[in-house]
Design a protein around this motif. Sequence first.
Motif, PDB file in Angstrom:
ATOM      1  N   SER A  54       7.953   9.966  -8.801  1.00  0.00           N
ATOM      2  CA  SER A  54       6.971  10.590  -9.684  1.00  0.00           C
ATOM      3  C   SER A  54       7.306  10.197 -11.115  1.00  0.00           C
ATOM      4  O   SER A  54       8.466  10.018 -11.466  1.00  0.00           O
ATOM      5  N   ARG A 123     -12.478   0.184  -2.857  1.00  0.00           N
ATOM      6  CA  ARG A 123     -12.400   0.388  -4.302  1.00  0.00           C
ATOM      7  C   ARG A 123     -13.745   0.136  -4.972  1.00  0.00           C
ATOM      8  O   ARG A 123     -14.060   0.742  -6.003  1.00  0.00           O
ATOM      9  N   PHE A 130     -10.143   6.770  -4.769  1.00  0.00           N
ATOM     10  CA  PHE A 130      -9.084   6.387  -5.698  1.00  0.00           C
ATOM     11  C   PHE A 130      -9.181   7.198  -6.988  1.00  0.00           C
ATOM     12  O   PHE A 130      -8.559   6.853  -7.988  1.00  0.00           O
ATOM     13  N   LEU A 133      -6.274   7.987  -9.718  1.00  0.00           N
ATOM     14  CA  LEU A 133      -5.103   7.126  -9.584  1.00  0.00           C
ATOM     15  C   LEU A 133      -4.982   6.216 -10.800  1.00  0.00           C
ATOM     16  O   LEU A 133      -5.962   5.618 -11.254  1.00  0.00           O
ATOM     17  N   GLN A 137      -0.376   3.210  -9.763  1.00  0.00           N
ATOM     18  CA  GLN A 137      -0.543   3.789  -8.430  1.00  0.00           C
ATOM     19  C   GLN A 137      -1.436   2.909  -7.562  1.00  0.00           C
ATOM     20  O   GLN A 137      -1.221   2.803  -6.350  1.00  0.00           O
ATOM     21  N   ILE A 138      -2.437   2.268  -8.172  1.00  0.00           N
ATOM     22  CA  ILE A 138      -3.264   1.306  -7.442  1.00  0.00           C
ATOM     23  C   ILE A 138      -2.415   0.109  -7.037  1.00  0.00           C
ATOM     24  O   ILE A 138      -2.498  -0.383  -5.901  1.00  0.00           O
ATOM     25  N   ARG A 140       0.673  -0.001  -6.400  1.00  0.00           N
ATOM     26  CA  ARG A 140       1.586   0.378  -5.322  1.00  0.00           C
ATOM     27  C   ARG A 140       0.944   0.200  -3.947  1.00  0.00           C
ATOM     28  O   ARG A 140       1.632  -0.057  -2.958  1.00  0.00           O
ATOM     29  N   TRP A 151      -2.099   5.200   0.726  1.00  0.00           N
ATOM     30  CA  TRP A 151      -2.098   5.888  -0.566  1.00  0.00           C
ATOM     31  C   TRP A 151      -2.550   7.335  -0.395  1.00  0.00           C
ATOM     32  O   TRP A 151      -2.983   7.747   0.676  1.00  0.00           O
ATOM     33  N   HIS A 152      -2.421   8.098  -1.479  1.00  0.00           N
ATOM     34  CA  HIS A 152      -2.811   9.509  -1.480  1.00  0.00           C
ATOM     35  C   HIS A 152      -3.749   9.802  -2.639  1.00  0.00           C
ATOM     36  O   HIS A 152      -3.760   9.085  -3.637  1.00  0.00           O
ATOM     37  N   LEU A 153      -4.516  10.862  -2.486  1.00  0.00           N
ATOM     38  CA  LEU A 153      -5.255  11.455  -3.586  1.00  0.00           C
ATOM     39  C   LEU A 153      -4.452  12.657  -4.047  1.00  0.00           C
ATOM     40  O   LEU A 153      -3.935  13.410  -3.212  1.00  0.00           O
ATOM     41  N   SER A 224       4.971  10.463  -0.219  1.00  0.00           N
ATOM     42  CA  SER A 224       4.597   9.289  -0.993  1.00  0.00           C
ATOM     43  C   SER A 224       5.750   8.292  -0.924  1.00  0.00           C
ATOM     44  O   SER A 224       6.695   8.345  -1.708  1.00  0.00           O
TER      45      SER A 224
END
Length: 295
Positions: A54, A123, A130, A133, A137-138, A140, A151-153, A224
């Motif tokens: 983080s 996307r 997305f 983000l 983060q994109i 990643r 990925w996560h929201l 994550s």
Amino acid sequence: MKSLKSLAAVALLATPFTVAAQDAEPETEEAIVVTGKIDPPAVEALGRAVVRPSRAGKPVARFNAPVCVKVSGMPAEMAELVEDRIAENISLIRGVDVAEEGCSPNAFVGVLNGVDSTVDKLRKDEKWLFEGLLDYQIDRIYKGSSAVRAWHLFDVRNIDGTSIPGSRPGGSINDLINRVEKASRRNQLRVDMAGAVVLVETGELKEKTFRQLADYATVRILASTTDEISSNPAGVPTILELFGPGFAPEGLTEFDRSYLAALYELPANSLDGEIISAAVRRYKYAEEVPEISED
């Protein structure tokens, strides 16, 4: 937030998962026995290698709402096996719940061809997936094994779960206020996972079992993490090595269970270092971590 159920249509556009990739009937597997302990520094090194840190001192993200998993892109009976295994894994972790039957999915596992092109298309056509983000983060999403894109929201909330005005895109003057006050309020915040997406390349499932796929997806859904482990100098097994060039465990390992247990049992505003340290303690002292049944 839109339901992740709409992602199922994307998976169905790809070549379906075939029985040839693995046996239709799962074999009964023996329990994994870990003989001997790895030095705590090695466990900590692996934790720092696989966990996406983080930034800006934010707490580690996790699901605080019940998790509802949808698996698509493979025959219904196979998808159900994977869903059931993931649900069983989740049910044995204190601090996170499995959603009731008939729930609206907030975690999606899709088996398809062309994971990179699929992410590119999403996307463009499904920007909500997305939302919020940042560029890093994109970036990643495209790192790690070429077999998977995950990925996560995220949703930043007060520690009691109430929403923060202006914390989502399109907010108000509260955005500025929250940034100014963030340093003093940091310990009063938590980061919720509002959704999880795991896309797996069909061809990469050759010689992989349902159990391996489900256990790998469990970790990528609940935490994550990355599987960007070209080599594991720590020598600590993890299911995140499933699509790597070397050894692939048969299922969740002691490290995986220890990390997930620490993530969901510590307070919701815990930081990266606190989670990793707690996982190391669990691993080192063999604290009680629920075992997954081998049926």
